[in-house]
Design an enzyme around this catalytic site. Sequence first.
Site, PDB file in Angstrom:
ATOM      1  N   ASN A   1      -1.702   6.486  10.103  1.00  0.00           N
ATOM      2  CA  ASN A   1      -1.516   5.094  11.004  1.00  0.00           C
ATOM      3  C   ASN A   1      -0.305   4.931  11.587  1.00  0.00           C
ATOM      4  OD1 ASN A   1      -0.310   2.744  10.738  1.00  0.00           O
ATOM      5  ND2 ASN A   1      -1.883   2.287   9.706  1.00  0.00           N
TER       6      ASN A   1
ATOM      7  N   CYS B   1       7.387  -1.706   5.541  1.00  0.00           N
ATOM      8  CA  CYS B   1       6.622  -0.496   7.066  1.00  0.00           C
ATOM      9  C   CYS B   1       6.914   1.014   7.364  1.00  0.00           C
ATOM     10  CB  CYS B   1       6.731  -1.947   7.759  1.00  0.00           C
ATOM     11  SG  CYS B   1       5.715  -0.841   9.688  1.00  0.00           S
TER      12      CYS B   1
ATOM     13  N   LYS C   1       4.927  -7.290   0.096  1.00  0.00           N
ATOM     14  CA  LYS C   1       4.816  -5.952  -0.120  1.00  0.00           C
ATOM     15  C   LYS C   1       4.954  -4.755  -0.377  1.00  0.00           C
ATOM     16  CE  LYS C   1       0.365  -3.885   2.281  1.00  0.00           C
ATOM     17  NZ  LYS C   1       0.092  -4.499   3.549  1.00  0.00           N
TER      18      LYS C   1
END
Lengths: 322, 298
Positions: free
Chosen positions: A76, A137, A171
């Site tokens: 993605n 990210c 994360k």
Amino acid sequence: MITITPPFDPRVDLGRGLVLANPIGVASGTFGFGFEAEALVGITHLGAIFSKGTTAVAREGNHPPRIAETAAGMLNSIGLQNPGVEVVARDYAARWAQWPVPVLVNVAGADISEYVAIVQHLDGVSGVSGVELNISCPNIAHGLDFATEPGAAARCVAAVRAVTTLPLVVKLSPNVTDIAEVARAVADAGADAVSAVNTYLGMKMALHARRPVLPGLGVGGLSGPAIKPLALAAVAKVRRAVGIPVIGIGGIATTADALEFLVAGADAVQVGTANFNNPQASREIVEGCLAYAEQHHLQRFTDLRWQEQDHPGSREPSLDVD
Amino acid sequence: MTPLAGASTQGLVGESDLSRAVDEAAECTALQPLQGNLFEIRFRAPEVARRAQPGQFAQIWVEQSHIPLLRRPFSFSRAQPREGVVSFYIGAVGEGSRRLRRFSPGDSARILGPLGRGFTLPDRPGRSVLVSGGLGAAPFPLLGERLLERGEQVVWVNGARTQSELYPGELVPNGMAELVQFTEDGSQGRRGRVTAGLLPSLKGADRIYACGPNQMLAALFALISESAFEEGGAPQLEVSIEAPMGCGFGTCLGCAIPLRPGAGGEGPVVGLCCRQGPVLRGSLLDWERLLQQPEHLG
């Protein structure tokens, strides 16, 4: 003689008063802000919801195509489409405040001051049960910088820690030389827990067109069952590195997958890409894990944890891999 | 894309009603091979069949394994509530559709649906023109049937590059006022593109429903916008568009579609094909940006 088995306790304590009813959450980017698919999936079975990545201002996201299927996985490159922290803190949090399930807002900034500003905006907002710092990210510029360099990751976490009492999950990116080093750095800087792993950088080529399927540089984040063995290894490594709770993520599609992460040392898990092809995946996994615990007379899910000291031959592999 | 105010998918042009969707274990009851790589497959899925409306779609989990990982979205070609059967008109072009092509009666799949927003059915009978290209014919047998049930006069103008890609005339519902078929190479029906020979059929149309490649839909939108219509103005146009889709219910954000600036608030906005679409009023789409999107290569 009668043995009394103490009752099973499925709860997970992530610190600072955040206790999940069970270890199964849904991963950021796979469950929107919780309410998009609520009518289809429901939320009350979940231990926690990790929201879509939230930025300081609204983002339209990347140009299509944004997704590409690969063998047992998908790439993605959504580009953090979201309405910005103001809308999240004002409109969405008000709905979360009515829910029995804690929502942790996944936060993505372009630099340390932006992370700090977003978290300040969320601090003290009713309905926001915690934040998950997305220092990894792959789909926005600079996002990876924080994750790859332990010093920068620590500075970011320390700066955020200084402005909030919210439970702080960090994360981690798997696209680093040594994930354990980053995990230790963010734990020392004040993280309450770490989640591992974010997506792996990947590409898909369209041979007939002789170019990547995804636009731009053609790189996206790989998720799904394809990354499960990689993620298990990363979680086991992070578990050895830190004492704070570890939330395992990576290709969890079934009850067995989730339990394997608990064996690897995770305290909780997030179901991600499986939410897309099977909207009931998280419910099936919660029910499956509870049934497993009963069948196997667990007292806590951490009973499943692999006790490495029982295997004296085990040590860090000498292979130069993560 | 740059950060923009209002880049939200909430509260724009209406959203699909997910509370109507069910994930049903479905059994294949028939597979009819058609010309080329085309086929029609039927499933027994009573709950989905009862709820499906024209223009809506289903996400089919072809095999509950990890390959292929994602479900495949297909518009309902037919939905027969009494029989409990839904049908899909499919071209075997990728991994998922090729596996479906090998299905036999008795084989099972999971069908999640109905998803998305379908076509608006008229309150009062009038004249509808259906315009389709290639696999865009898929939703129109169901739409045609439901319109005819309401006493609508229905004209279907359908085209494809060549005969082997053309929706078979014998599957077209009975009762249509007219069926006009085009092929670009002239191998069947009239030669040329649908949009080139369409204007005469649009005469007297109250509404136009279209489905096909984005290029065709954009040309149709331009044609209608630029044509002089008699009193009553241009007919209302609804288009069913396609975008690469992950989940089908609004969480993966894969199927972004550009909406016209101002369609839902301030500034340009991004919608999701699976929630705001696949059927939208033509005037709500930002056609220029839609055509700038590169083709999905796999």
